[in-house]
Structures are given as C-alpha cells and as structure tokens.
Design a protein around this motif. Structure first.
Motif, short mmCIF file in Angstrom:
data_model
loop_
_atom_site.label_atom_id
_atom_site.label_comp_id
_atom_site.label_asym_id
_atom_site.label_seq_id
_atom_site.Cartn_x
_atom_site.Cartn_y
_atom_site.Cartn_z
N HIS A 1 0.58 -1.15 0.01
CA HIS A 1 0.18 -0.01 -0.15
C HIS A 1 1.05 1.26 -0.14
N ARG A 31 -5.77 18.50 5.78
CA ARG A 31 -6.55 16.78 6.62
C ARG A 31 -7.08 16.83 7.72
N ASN A 88 -7.06 12.49 11.12
CA ASN A 88 -7.78 9.81 11.19
C ASN A 88 -7.10 9.45 9.38
N ALA A 89 -7.57 10.74 8.64
CA ALA A 89 -7.45 10.50 7.33
C ALA A 89 -6.23 10.47 6.80
N GLU A 135 -5.35 6.73 8.53
CA GLU A 135 -6.24 5.35 7.22
C GLU A 135 -5.29 5.27 6.05
N ILE A 136 -4.14 6.44 5.50
CA ILE A 136 -3.72 5.34 4.69
C ILE A 136 -2.02 5.44 4.76
N LYS A 182 -5.96 2.05 5.19
CA LYS A 182 -6.98 1.99 5.36
C LYS A 182 -8.15 2.63 3.95
N LYS A 183 -7.09 4.01 3.63
CA LYS A 183 -7.99 4.54 2.39
C LYS A 183 -6.68 4.24 1.54
N ALA A 184 -7.30 5.16 -0.09
CA ALA A 184 -6.69 4.91 -1.12
C ALA A 184 -6.17 7.01 -0.89
N THR A 209 -6.08 9.23 -3.34
CA THR A 209 -7.08 9.87 -4.43
C THR A 209 -6.39 10.76 -4.95
N THR A 232 -5.64 14.13 -3.10
CA THR A 232 -4.41 13.87 -1.60
C THR A 232 -3.30 13.45 -1.52
N GLU A 258 -0.34 4.27 -5.68
CA GLU A 258 -1.68 3.65 -5.65
C GLU A 258 -2.41 2.86 -7.02
#
Length: 93
Positions: free
Chosen positions: A14, A39, A42-43, A46-47, A51-53, A55, A58, A78
């Motif tokens: 990841h 941002r 937590n964002a 998560e990356i 847990k988060k892609a 984008t 981002t 990604e």
C-alpha cells in the motif's frame, strides 16, 4: 515461456507504507503532515495504515507539502497497488 503475470509483484504494498517512510525520513508526524495538507489526522492515519486510498486530490496535497515528490508518483503507487491486489486475487481464484 514467461506469463504476463510474471511481470508483476506477488505482494501488494500500500502507498501508505511509502508515505510513512517518507514522513519518518523528514521527521514530521502524521499530525504535522495533516496540518500542512489541511486534512484530518485520521485521514492521514487511514492512508498510512492501508485503510484509505490516495486520491488525485490527496496526491496533489502531498505534492504541495513534499514538493520534490510529484502527485503522479503517489497516484502511480496507488494504481500499482490496486492492480497488484487484483492480480493476486485473480491468481487465487
């Protein structure tokens, strides 16, 4: 004769792992990165934890903070991650 899947890794990494290494090397915290990017912490967390892609938005924010690392780099990480996950899933079914 090699198959097409031989050209791809068999482990999906990841992009958050690379991001974690980069902020560690720069000696900045997730909280500080989040502040610079505008941002929530937590964002970013998560990356980093997969847990988060990442984008396009981002990636552009990361580029603005880490000017020598282009947004395209983060998006390519990604995309490679998503493609590798799909190939692994296909190979297992």
């Amino acid at each position: 004769m090699a198959t097409r899947t031989d050209a791809y890794p068999d482990v999906a990494i990841h992009p958050g792992e690379y991001l974690a290494e980069e902020i560690d090397a720069r000696e900045i915290s997730q909280k500080e990165l989040a502040r610079r990017m505008g941002r929530p912490v937590n964002a970013i967390n998560e990356i980093i934890n997969g847990k988060k892609a990442i984008t396009a938005d981002t990636a552009l924010q990361l580029e603005a903070v880490m000017t020598e690392i282009l947004a395209r780099f983060w998006l390519n990480l990604e995309t490679d991650y998503q493609l590798t996950k799909a190939l692994i899933k296909r190979a297992r079914s």
